[in-house]
Design a protein around this motif. Structure first.
Motif, short mmCIF file in Angstrom:
data_model
loop_
_atom_site.label_atom_id
_atom_site.label_comp_id
_atom_site.label_asym_id
_atom_site.label_seq_id
_atom_site.Cartn_x
_atom_site.Cartn_y
_atom_site.Cartn_z
N SER A 1 35.07 35.18 46.37
CA SER A 1 35.12 33.23 45.84
C SER A 1 37.01 33.90 45.24
O SER A 1 36.90 34.14 44.22
N ASP A 2 36.90 32.18 44.73
CA ASP A 2 37.70 31.66 43.89
C ASP A 2 37.20 32.20 42.73
O ASP A 2 36.66 31.72 42.10
N PRO A 3 38.32 32.47 41.69
CA PRO A 3 37.66 33.23 40.07
C PRO A 3 37.95 31.68 39.46
O PRO A 3 36.69 31.80 38.78
N ASP B 1 40.56 37.92 31.13
CA ASP B 1 40.01 38.39 32.26
C ASP B 1 38.62 39.20 31.85
O ASP B 1 38.84 40.10 32.28
N LEU B 2 37.60 38.51 30.78
CA LEU B 2 37.03 39.74 30.48
C LEU B 2 36.20 40.27 30.91
O LEU B 2 35.63 41.37 31.31
N PHE B 3 35.48 39.13 32.41
CA PHE B 3 35.31 40.06 33.19
C PHE B 3 35.55 41.26 34.70
O PHE B 3 34.97 41.83 35.40
N LYS B 4 37.14 41.00 34.32
CA LYS B 4 37.94 41.53 35.26
C LYS B 4 37.55 41.46 36.99
O LYS B 4 37.22 42.43 37.44
N LEU B 5 37.58 40.79 37.31
CA LEU B 5 37.11 40.80 38.85
C LEU B 5 38.55 41.17 39.57
O LEU B 5 37.72 41.22 40.69
N GLU B 6 39.50 40.79 39.15
CA GLU B 6 40.86 40.76 39.88
C GLU B 6 40.02 42.56 40.16
O GLU B 6 40.06 43.18 41.59
N GLU B 7 40.25 43.28 39.34
CA GLU B 7 40.15 45.34 39.86
C GLU B 7 38.83 45.18 40.25
O GLU B 7 38.36 46.28 40.82
N PHE B 8 37.71 44.32 40.08
CA PHE B 8 36.00 44.32 40.69
C PHE B 8 36.69 44.68 42.22
O PHE B 8 36.25 45.65 42.84
N ILE B 9 37.57 43.45 42.60
CA ILE B 9 37.64 43.49 44.14
C ILE B 9 38.84 44.87 44.82
O ILE B 9 38.27 44.57 45.72
N ASP B 10 40.01 44.88 43.91
CA ASP B 10 40.22 45.51 44.53
C ASP B 10 40.21 47.04 44.28
O ASP B 10 40.12 48.06 45.21
N SER B 11 38.88 47.37 43.68
CA SER B 11 38.52 48.58 43.98
C SER B 11 38.14 49.16 45.38
O SER B 11 37.72 50.04 46.07
N ILE C 1 45.25 32.05 32.97
CA ILE C 1 44.12 33.81 33.01
C ILE C 1 44.51 34.06 34.53
O ILE C 1 44.75 35.04 35.07
N TYR C 2 43.72 33.22 35.64
CA TYR C 2 43.23 33.31 37.33
C TYR C 2 44.67 33.20 38.23
O TYR C 2 44.24 33.59 38.86
N GLU C 3 45.95 32.75 37.62
CA GLU C 3 46.70 32.10 39.09
C GLU C 3 46.69 33.24 39.39
O GLU C 3 46.84 33.39 40.86
N GLY C 4 47.30 34.43 39.27
CA GLY C 4 47.78 35.33 40.05
C GLY C 4 46.80 35.54 40.88
O GLY C 4 47.03 36.15 42.21
N PHE C 5 45.52 35.38 40.35
CA PHE C 5 44.01 36.61 40.94
C PHE C 5 43.46 35.51 41.96
O PHE C 5 43.01 35.76 43.46
N PHE C 6 43.91 34.21 42.48
CA PHE C 6 43.51 33.03 42.97
C PHE C 6 44.75 32.80 44.10
O PHE C 6 43.74 32.84 44.78
N GLN C 7 45.96 33.37 44.06
CA GLN C 7 47.19 33.39 45.06
C GLN C 7 46.37 34.47 46.05
O GLN C 7 46.43 34.30 47.31
N SER D 1 45.01 33.80 49.52
CA SER D 1 45.83 35.16 50.74
C SER D 1 44.63 36.09 52.08
O SER D 1 45.11 36.12 52.73
N LEU D 2 43.91 36.01 51.57
CA LEU D 2 42.75 36.55 51.63
C LEU D 2 41.94 35.82 53.46
O LEU D 2 42.10 34.87 53.43
N GLU D 3 41.70 36.39 54.57
CA GLU D 3 41.08 36.35 55.50
C GLU D 3 39.74 35.90 55.17
O GLU D 3 38.90 36.75 54.62
#
Length: 203
Positions: A54-56, A117-127, A188-194, A198-200
């Motif tokens: 979901s969105d950050p 982003d101490l939760f490192k959400l983007e890194e999590f889903i990217d992996s 903090i999160y705009e890049g990850f939000f975008q 963009s994902l289906e």
């Protein structure tokens, strides 16, 4: 076996309970995961995974709302009660985020003021998006979950459609932010939000 994986704050426990009730597998802790590293699940006998996201903004607000209250959506025992001040810190540690700088006393205000982003959400889903494993993964946006019951049911080889019940309102919406906090969130999160936008909804 089937597993549900996520970085939290996006309905994974609700989906886990629904799968459990539909399949008769009541080992909820074995179905429900917050695993950051794909390599940790290689050779573990997993047949299929649903990865919820979901969105950050909604996710992080959900984390900090749990300092105030726990609802039946937040656990497997269907009990509501008081929140836990330490919940964001504990969850950050649980998902192998950068938990050491995250002070247990912090509310969402101090978290946003820290600017990271101490939760490192983007890194999590990217992996997970970048990894190929020996079992299929269905990526599913939380907010569209109720619109894709048939697809999820087919992916999980269920004889009957998954019963998700009525669509849940987001508890994170109860946590209001000031204009300053919204700006901090965006920084903090705009890049990850975008990226997430963009994902289906399902893929």
């Amino acid at each position: 076996h089937i597993v549900v994986n996520s970085f939290g704050g996006c309905g994974s426990k609700h989906l886990t309970k629904s799968i459990s009730h539909s399949t008769g597998n009541y080992s909820l802790e074995k179905i429900h995961l917050h695993e950051r590293y794909p390599n940790m699940l290689k050779g573990t006998g997993i047949d299929k995974m649903v990865f919820l996201f979901s969105d950050p903004y909604s996710v992080v607000k959900s984390f900090f709302w749990r300092q105030k209250i726990k609802t039946e959506q937040h656990g497997f025992n269907s009990l509501s009660g008081g929140g836990s001040q330490a919940w964001p810190f504990q969850h950050c540690k649980n998902i192998t985020g950068d938990f050491e700088p995250l002070d247990i006393a912090w509310t969402i205000q101090e978290f946003l003021e820290n600017g990271q982003d101490l939760f490192k959400l983007e890194e999590f889903i990217d992996s997970w998006l970048c990894e190929t494993l020996d079992f299929p993964i269905l990526f599913l946006r939380y907010d569209s979950m109720w619109d894709h019951i048939d697809e999820v049911s087919r992916f999980l080889d269920m004889e009957k459609p998954l019963d998700l019940g009525v669509k849940l309102s987001r508890t994170s919406e109860k946590l209001s932010l000031s204009d300053t906090q919204i700006a901090q969130f965006t920084k903090i999160y705009e890049g990850f939000f975008q990226k997430v936008s963009s994902l289906e909804n399902i893929f």
